[in-house]
Design a protein around this motif. Sequence first.
Motif, PDB file in Angstrom:
ATOM      1  N   ALA A 184       0.941  -1.208   0.254  1.00  0.00           N
ATOM      2  CA  ALA A 184       0.236   0.477  -0.166  1.00  0.00           C
ATOM      3  C   ALA A 184       1.158   1.418   0.506  1.00  0.00           C
ATOM      4  N   LEU A 185       0.464   2.069  -0.405  1.00  0.00           N
ATOM      5  CA  LEU A 185       0.912   3.581  -0.551  1.00  0.00           C
ATOM      6  C   LEU A 185      -0.432   4.400  -0.451  1.00  0.00           C
ATOM      7  N   CYS A 186       0.171   5.378   0.454  1.00  0.00           N
ATOM      8  CA  CYS A 186      -0.339   7.371   0.751  1.00  0.00           C
ATOM      9  C   CYS A 186       0.456   8.027   0.828  1.00  0.00           C
ATOM     10  N   ALA A 187      -0.306   8.462  -0.304  1.00  0.00           N
ATOM     11  CA  ALA A 187      -0.023  10.209  -0.280  1.00  0.00           C
ATOM     12  C   ALA A 187      -0.890  11.037   0.680  1.00  0.00           C
ATOM     13  N   VAL A 188      -0.041  12.126   1.326  1.00  0.00           N
ATOM     14  CA  VAL A 188      -0.862  13.168   2.226  1.00  0.00           C
ATOM     15  C   VAL A 188      -0.304  14.458   1.632  1.00  0.00           C
ATOM     16  N   LEU A 189      -1.392  14.837   0.741  1.00  0.00           N
ATOM     17  CA  LEU A 189      -1.321  16.630   0.113  1.00  0.00           C
ATOM     18  C   LEU A 189      -1.312  17.514   1.557  1.00  0.00           C
ATOM     19  N   VAL A 190      -0.853  18.658   2.345  1.00  0.00           N
ATOM     20  CA  VAL A 190      -1.970  19.703   2.923  1.00  0.00           C
ATOM     21  C   VAL A 190      -1.501  20.610   2.461  1.00  0.00           C
ATOM     22  N   LEU A 191      -2.641  21.756   1.781  1.00  0.00           N
ATOM     23  CA  LEU A 191      -1.935  22.620   1.513  1.00  0.00           C
ATOM     24  C   LEU A 191      -3.050  23.868   2.515  1.00  0.00           C
ATOM     25  N   PRO A 192      -2.209  25.093   2.944  1.00  0.00           N
ATOM     26  CA  PRO A 192      -2.857  26.119   3.636  1.00  0.00           C
ATOM     27  C   PRO A 192      -4.511  26.417   2.916  1.00  0.00           C
ATOM     28  N   ALA A 193      -5.505  27.365   3.735  1.00  0.00           N
ATOM     29  CA  ALA A 193      -6.719  27.391   2.951  1.00  0.00           C
ATOM     30  C   ALA A 193      -7.689  28.581   3.251  1.00  0.00           C
ATOM     31  N   GLY A 194      -6.624  29.270   3.478  1.00  0.00           N
ATOM     32  CA  GLY A 194      -6.497  30.922   4.694  1.00  0.00           C
ATOM     33  C   GLY A 194      -6.812  30.985   6.166  1.00  0.00           C
ATOM     34  N   ASN A 195      -6.863  31.916   6.596  1.00  0.00           N
ATOM     35  CA  ASN A 195      -7.846  32.443   7.913  1.00  0.00           C
ATOM     36  C   ASN A 195      -6.791  31.184   9.175  1.00  0.00           C
ATOM     37  N   GLY A 196      -5.380  30.389   8.794  1.00  0.00           N
ATOM     38  CA  GLY A 196      -5.437  29.479   9.119  1.00  0.00           C
ATOM     39  C   GLY A 196      -5.334  27.874   9.433  1.00  0.00           C
ATOM     40  N   ALA A 197      -6.768  27.901   8.599  1.00  0.00           N
ATOM     41  CA  ALA A 197      -7.167  26.628   7.962  1.00  0.00           C
ATOM     42  C   ALA A 197      -5.797  25.937   7.427  1.00  0.00           C
ATOM     43  N   SER A 198      -6.551  24.719   7.092  1.00  0.00           N
ATOM     44  CA  SER A 198      -6.176  23.888   6.063  1.00  0.00           C
ATOM     45  C   SER A 198      -6.987  22.766   5.272  1.00  0.00           C
ATOM     46  N   THR A 199      -6.992  22.151   3.666  1.00  0.00           N
ATOM     47  CA  THR A 199      -7.570  21.551   3.172  1.00  0.00           C
ATOM     48  C   THR A 199      -6.433  20.321   3.349  1.00  0.00           C
ATOM     49  N   ILE A 200      -7.038  18.783   3.370  1.00  0.00           N
ATOM     50  CA  ILE A 200      -6.394  17.988   3.554  1.00  0.00           C
ATOM     51  C   ILE A 200      -6.504  16.690   2.583  1.00  0.00           C
ATOM     52  N   THR A 201      -5.777  16.162   1.506  1.00  0.00           N
ATOM     53  CA  THR A 201      -5.539  15.326   1.003  1.00  0.00           C
ATOM     54  C   THR A 201      -5.157  14.183   0.792  1.00  0.00           C
ATOM     55  N   VAL A 202      -6.143  12.403   1.747  1.00  0.00           N
ATOM     56  CA  VAL A 202      -4.897  11.488   1.335  1.00  0.00           C
ATOM     57  C   VAL A 202      -5.379  10.062   0.597  1.00  0.00           C
ATOM     58  N   LEU A 203      -4.685   9.643   0.338  1.00  0.00           N
ATOM     59  CA  LEU A 203      -5.091   8.949  -0.882  1.00  0.00           C
ATOM     60  C   LEU A 203      -3.808   6.997  -0.727  1.00  0.00           C
ATOM     61  N   HIS A 204      -5.189   6.199  -1.337  1.00  0.00           N
ATOM     62  CA  HIS A 204      -4.406   5.277  -1.019  1.00  0.00           C
ATOM     63  C   HIS A 204      -4.469   4.395  -1.862  1.00  0.00           C
ATOM     64  N   LYS A 205      -3.197   3.713  -2.305  1.00  0.00           N
ATOM     65  CA  LYS A 205      -3.202   3.345  -3.658  1.00  0.00           C
ATOM     66  C   LYS A 205      -2.735   1.698  -3.484  1.00  0.00           C
ATOM     67  N   ARG A 206      -3.432   0.824  -3.614  1.00  0.00           N
ATOM     68  CA  ARG A 206      -2.332  -0.700  -3.590  1.00  0.00           C
ATOM     69  C   ARG A 206      -2.425  -0.872  -4.676  1.00  0.00           C
ATOM     70  N   LEU A 207      -0.643  -1.591  -4.487  1.00  0.00           N
ATOM     71  CA  LEU A 207       0.170  -1.725  -5.491  1.00  0.00           C
ATOM     72  C   LEU A 207       0.084  -3.251  -6.235  1.00  0.00           C
ATOM     73  N   GLU A 208       0.361  -3.847  -7.436  1.00  0.00           N
ATOM     74  CA  GLU A 208      -0.151  -4.525  -7.743  1.00  0.00           C
ATOM     75  C   GLU A 208       1.441  -5.466  -7.635  1.00  0.00           C
ATOM     76  N   MET A 209       1.020  -6.691  -6.546  1.00  0.00           N
ATOM     77  CA  MET A 209       2.710  -7.238  -5.984  1.00  0.00           C
ATOM     78  C   MET A 209       2.613  -8.662  -6.215  1.00  0.00           C
ATOM     79  N   GLU A 210       4.042  -8.934  -7.304  1.00  0.00           N
ATOM     80  CA  GLU A 210       3.858 -10.395  -7.290  1.00  0.00           C
ATOM     81  C   GLU A 210       4.003 -11.027  -6.225  1.00  0.00           C
TER      82      GLU A 210
END
Length: 210
Positions: A184-210
């Motif tokens: 499994a891969l996990c990417a976390v993207l955190v961006l400012p949203a103004g007024n000291g707040a944040s927008t959070i993106t969490v992505l999970h990706k399952r790899l095909e492993m032999e």
Amino acid sequence: MLAATTDWKTIQAGSVRINDGRGDLSITSCNEPLDTVMTKLRQAYAGCETLENFRQNETLGWARIRAEGKIVTLLALAPNLATAPNTPEQTVLFVLTQAQGDFDKSRLPPAAPRLSDPPPYPGSRVQTYLTGAESRMQLELYAAAAAPEAVRQHYAGALLDRAWTRLDPAGASASLALYQKGSALCAVLVLPAGNGASTITVLHKRLEME
């Protein structure tokens, strides 16, 4: 649209579900920098109705337009700038196409978060959930009334406590962090949203492993 782009290739294409709406998602990549791809996107969609203006920071660009009666959401990501800043630039482009009715359903937030590893930032509100069977991917977006640095530190600790290993060098990007645990891969993207707040993106990706 981007026929002149060097080594343009499709990574994934198929149907996705976003909250209660459906759509078609294509993921493509090319060996050109983010600035160049964003310029080509602006040119390609110049005659379309702009729903959300083209915007860009150091690692990604995004926009939303109406084309041929469909809502098209564009997200261009430059992963090398975060994971390998000294290598040639590449860009990954996500294009989501939806009918108006599905787009409207997708805009209503889910009743509760669906990702649990890691759990959402305390006090954050889930905004969007996206999944696709073909891509073996899940993505969730949150809004948090906390500064980006505090959110990043929280996720770094939470993921390491749950046996995730960070792939990109710490500090390589102020916004994006990549982790792996088994297949499994996990990417976390955190961006400012103004007024000291944040927008959070969490992505999970399952790899095909032999």
